[in-house]
Write an enzyme that holds these catalytic residues in place. Structure first.
Site, PDB file in Angstrom:
ATOM      1  N   GLY A   1      -9.133  -6.623  21.999  1.00  0.00           N
ATOM      2  CA  GLY A   1      -8.367  -6.771  23.930  1.00  0.00           C
ATOM      3  C   GLY A   1      -9.562  -8.391  23.947  1.00  0.00           C
ATOM      4  O   GLY A   1      -9.470  -8.876  24.984  1.00  0.00           O
ATOM      5  N   PHE A   2     -10.337  -8.098  23.360  1.00  0.00           N
ATOM      6  CA  PHE A   2     -11.197  -9.572  24.383  1.00  0.00           C
ATOM      7  C   PHE A   2     -11.958 -10.110  22.474  1.00  0.00           C
ATOM      8  O   PHE A   2     -12.323  -9.296  22.170  1.00  0.00           O
ATOM      9  CB  PHE A   2     -12.041  -9.199  25.215  1.00  0.00           C
ATOM     10  CG  PHE A   2     -11.962  -8.134  26.312  1.00  0.00           C
ATOM     11  CD1 PHE A   2     -11.446  -7.123  26.042  1.00  0.00           C
ATOM     12  CD2 PHE A   2     -10.987  -8.774  27.367  1.00  0.00           C
ATOM     13  CE1 PHE A   2     -10.798  -6.315  27.306  1.00  0.00           C
ATOM     14  CE2 PHE A   2     -10.201  -8.644  28.317  1.00  0.00           C
ATOM     15  CZ  PHE A   2     -10.589  -7.060  28.419  1.00  0.00           C
TER      16      PHE A   2
ATOM     17  N   MET B   1      -1.202  -6.250  18.732  1.00  0.00           N
ATOM     18  CA  MET B   1      -1.361  -5.621  19.559  1.00  0.00           C
ATOM     19  C   MET B   1      -0.405  -5.037  20.828  1.00  0.00           C
ATOM     20  O   MET B   1      -1.564  -5.399  22.527  1.00  0.00           O
ATOM     21  CB  MET B   1      -2.835  -6.171  20.470  1.00  0.00           C
ATOM     22  CG  MET B   1      -4.798  -5.959  19.310  1.00  0.00           C
ATOM     23  SD  MET B   1      -5.843  -6.987  19.419  1.00  0.00           S
ATOM     24  CE  MET B   1      -5.019  -8.870  18.686  1.00  0.00           C
TER      25      MET B   1
ATOM     26  N   HIS C   1      -1.999 -10.816  14.692  1.00  0.00           N
ATOM     27  CA  HIS C   1      -2.128  -9.464  14.916  1.00  0.00           C
ATOM     28  C   HIS C   1      -1.520  -8.651  15.991  1.00  0.00           C
ATOM     29  O   HIS C   1      -1.613  -9.170  17.189  1.00  0.00           O
ATOM     30  CB  HIS C   1      -3.190  -9.327  15.489  1.00  0.00           C
ATOM     31  CG  HIS C   1      -4.321  -8.794  15.617  1.00  0.00           C
ATOM     32  ND1 HIS C   1      -6.286  -8.465  15.551  1.00  0.00           N
ATOM     33  CD2 HIS C   1      -4.371  -7.203  15.077  1.00  0.00           C
ATOM     34  CE1 HIS C   1      -6.318  -7.475  16.712  1.00  0.00           C
ATOM     35  NE2 HIS C   1      -4.675  -6.596  15.648  1.00  0.00           N
TER      36      HIS C   1
ATOM     37  N   MET D   1      -1.348  -9.858  22.502  1.00  0.00           N
ATOM     38  CA  MET D   1      -2.178  -8.546  23.793  1.00  0.00           C
ATOM     39  C   MET D   1      -0.778  -8.579  24.568  1.00  0.00           C
ATOM     40  O   MET D   1      -0.419  -9.453  25.462  1.00  0.00           O
ATOM     41  CB  MET D   1      -3.372  -8.800  24.069  1.00  0.00           C
ATOM     42  CG  MET D   1      -4.832  -8.629  22.955  1.00  0.00           C
ATOM     43  SD  MET D   1      -5.491  -9.772  24.434  1.00  0.00           S
ATOM     44  CE  MET D   1      -6.837 -10.119  22.405  1.00  0.00           C
TER      45      MET D   1
ATOM     46  N   ASP E   1     -12.092  -7.749  11.754  1.00  0.00           N
ATOM     47  CA  ASP E   1     -12.075  -8.708  12.851  1.00  0.00           C
ATOM     48  C   ASP E   1     -12.978  -8.039  14.312  1.00  0.00           C
ATOM     49  O   ASP E   1     -12.962  -7.141  14.304  1.00  0.00           O
ATOM     50  CB  ASP E   1     -10.541  -8.863  12.816  1.00  0.00           C
ATOM     51  CG  ASP E   1     -10.178  -9.563  14.408  1.00  0.00           C
ATOM     52  OD1 ASP E   1      -8.785  -8.959  14.795  1.00  0.00           O
ATOM     53  OD2 ASP E   1     -10.641 -10.837  14.854  1.00  0.00           O
TER      54      ASP E   1
ATOM     55  N   MET F   1     -10.454  -3.314  12.605  1.00  0.00           N
ATOM     56  CA  MET F   1     -11.375  -3.933  14.040  1.00  0.00           C
ATOM     57  C   MET F   1     -12.945  -3.834  13.981  1.00  0.00           C
ATOM     58  O   MET F   1     -12.966  -2.564  13.847  1.00  0.00           O
ATOM     59  CB  MET F   1     -10.871  -3.466  15.309  1.00  0.00           C
ATOM     60  CG  MET F   1      -9.598  -3.799  15.139  1.00  0.00           C
ATOM     61  SD  MET F   1      -8.784  -5.970  15.667  1.00  0.00           S
ATOM     62  CE  MET F   1     -10.852  -5.739  16.447  1.00  0.00           C
TER      63      MET F   1
ATOM     64  N   ASP G   1      -3.418 -13.713  18.129  1.00  0.00           N
ATOM     65  CA  ASP G   1      -4.430 -12.023  18.830  1.00  0.00           C
ATOM     66  C   ASP G   1      -3.206 -12.116  20.278  1.00  0.00           C
ATOM     67  O   ASP G   1      -3.205 -12.565  21.034  1.00  0.00           O
ATOM     68  CB  ASP G   1      -5.341 -11.701  19.391  1.00  0.00           C
ATOM     69  CG  ASP G   1      -6.670 -11.744  18.401  1.00  0.00           C
ATOM     70  OD1 ASP G   1      -7.165 -13.402  18.003  1.00  0.00           O
ATOM     71  OD2 ASP G   1      -6.425 -10.988  17.896  1.00  0.00           O
TER      72      ASP G   1
ATOM     73  N   SER H   1      -9.871 -17.509  14.832  1.00  0.00           N
ATOM     74  CA  SER H   1      -8.437 -17.166  15.662  1.00  0.00           C
ATOM     75  C   SER H   1      -8.742 -17.476  16.955  1.00  0.00           C
ATOM     76  O   SER H   1      -9.953 -18.106  17.546  1.00  0.00           O
ATOM     77  CB  SER H   1      -9.915 -15.596  16.025  1.00  0.00           C
ATOM     78  OG  SER H   1      -8.338 -15.226  17.769  1.00  0.00           O
TER      79      SER H   1
ATOM     80  N   HIS I   1      -5.380 -17.008  12.839  1.00  0.00           N
ATOM     81  CA  HIS I   1      -4.998 -15.718  13.170  1.00  0.00           C
ATOM     82  C   HIS I   1      -4.803 -15.647  15.187  1.00  0.00           C
ATOM     83  O   HIS I   1      -5.129 -16.629  15.494  1.00  0.00           O
ATOM     84  CB  HIS I   1      -6.419 -15.403  13.218  1.00  0.00           C
ATOM     85  CG  HIS I   1      -6.465 -13.971  13.356  1.00  0.00           C
ATOM     86  ND1 HIS I   1      -6.302 -12.668  12.536  1.00  0.00           N
ATOM     87  CD2 HIS I   1      -6.827 -12.913  14.994  1.00  0.00           C
ATOM     88  CE1 HIS I   1      -6.692 -11.705  13.147  1.00  0.00           C
ATOM     89  NE2 HIS I   1      -6.238 -11.720  14.469  1.00  0.00           N
TER      90      HIS I   1
HETATM   91  C1  DX5 Z   1      -9.647  -8.864  19.679  1.00  0.00           C
HETATM   92  C2  DX5 Z   1      -9.441  -9.693  18.594  1.00  0.00           C
HETATM   93  C3  DX5 Z   1      -9.816 -10.701  17.602  1.00  0.00           C
HETATM   94  C4  DX5 Z   1     -10.663 -11.655  18.326  1.00  0.00           C
HETATM   95  C5  DX5 Z   1     -11.571 -12.337  17.922  1.00  0.00           C
HETATM   96  O1  DX5 Z   1      -9.105  -8.072  19.952  1.00  0.00           O
HETATM   97  O2  DX5 Z   1      -8.719  -9.071  17.955  1.00  0.00           O
HETATM   98  O3  DX5 Z   1      -9.738 -11.362  16.677  1.00  0.00           O
HETATM   99  O4  DX5 Z   1     -10.498 -12.468  19.050  1.00  0.00           O
HETATM  100  O5  DX5 Z   1     -12.564 -12.546  18.866  1.00  0.00           O
HETATM  101  P1  DX5 Z   1     -14.367 -12.992  18.342  1.00  0.00           P
HETATM  102  O6  DX5 Z   1     -14.633 -13.377  17.210  1.00  0.00           O
HETATM  103  O7  DX5 Z   1     -15.081 -13.711  18.881  1.00  0.00           O
HETATM  104  O8  DX5 Z   1     -14.901 -11.521  18.450  1.00  0.00           O
HETATM  105 ZN    ZN Z   2      -7.514 -10.619  16.205  1.00  0.00          ZN
END
Ligand code: DX5
Ligand code: ZN
Length: 216
Positions: free
Chosen positions: A142-143, A68, A66, A37, A175, A137, A35, A8, A33
């Site tokens: 979100g983080f 969000m 992905h 947001m 994830d 998830m 993310d 990611s 990947h």
């Molecule tokens: C969170 C994301 C994940 C995140 C994974 O909302 O969808 O993809 O970046 O990060 P780690 O592997 O650090 O948990």
């Molecule tokens: Zn993700």
């Protein structure tokens, strides 16, 4: 069962994003990947279409996007134009999920649905035959850098039995909080794709970490 690692880039060094993508290109990762947001569906804002467009110019692996975001129908076409190979929308963000999946599939790319930790896998029973992948998830989205939610292993087993019954070609992606310990148990539970952000990019040798995750 496939064994795919999807780093990611949320955890990547954005001052050297080109170098980070080249590392992934040379590594045993199967996807990249992204993310996305919007600050509404999740309490954070990351990046969008311009970043994906630029990365797509140098990426040699499929782009696993992905989303969000609320109301993804309005933006799916732009993410596909930017180079997405897989689009994941959240079940919790789609009032007309069947229509949203058709929008993705009508553009000839892979369609995937993501479930938040509290959403039971049973909600997918009437859409699973339309899907190429389901993303579970294992953290609240979100983080990056959050702790893995143990209940995810049970959800993987439940999802696996639904997939074996209705759509054996559908992949399972997980994830959040993936590392060697959680990754091994996830592959043993029947997961196909592991997303890993901080565990890969905070390691001393990210390409080696990706190789080791794939070998678990
Ligand atoms: C969170 C994301 C994940 C995140 C994974 O909302 O969808 O993809 O970046 O990060 P780690 O592997 O650090 O948990
Ligand atoms: Zn993700």
């Amino acid at each position: 069962m496939s064994r795919i690692i999807a780093p990611s880039i949320l955890a990547a060094d954005f001052n050297n994003l080109g170098k980070e993508i080249e590392m992934i290109n040379q590594s045993e990762a199967g996807y990249i990947h992204f993310d996305v947001m919007d600050g509404v569906f999740v309490p954070n804002i990351s990046f969008g279409i311009p970043v994906i467009e630029h990365v797509n110019k140098i990426a040699q692996k499929p782009l696993d996007v992905h989303l969000m975001i609320v109301n993804p129908d309005a933006l799916i076409g732009l993410f596909i134009n930017a180079g997405a190979s897989i689009i994941t929308v959240h079940y919790e963000a789609c009032i007309h999920l069947h229509r949203t999946i058709q929008i993705i599939k009508n553009r000839g790319i892979k369609a995937s649905v993501c479930l938040n930790p509290h959403t039971p896998v049973a909600v997918l029973e009437d859409i699973i035959t339309e899907l190429d992948m389901v993303l579970l998830m294992s953290v609240n989205p979100g983080f990056g850098g959050q702790a893995f939610i143990e209940n995810t292993y049970k959800k993987v087993r439940q999802l696996k039995s639904i997939i074996e019954k209705y759509n054996p070609d559908c992949l399972i992606e997980v994830d959040g909080g993936v590392n060697y310990e959680t990754g091994k148990k996830l592959f043993e539970s029947g997961v196909d794709v592991l997303v890993a952000g901080s565990f890969v990019f905070n390691s001393n040798h990210p390409a080696e970490t990706i190789r080791k995750l794939k070998m678990l």
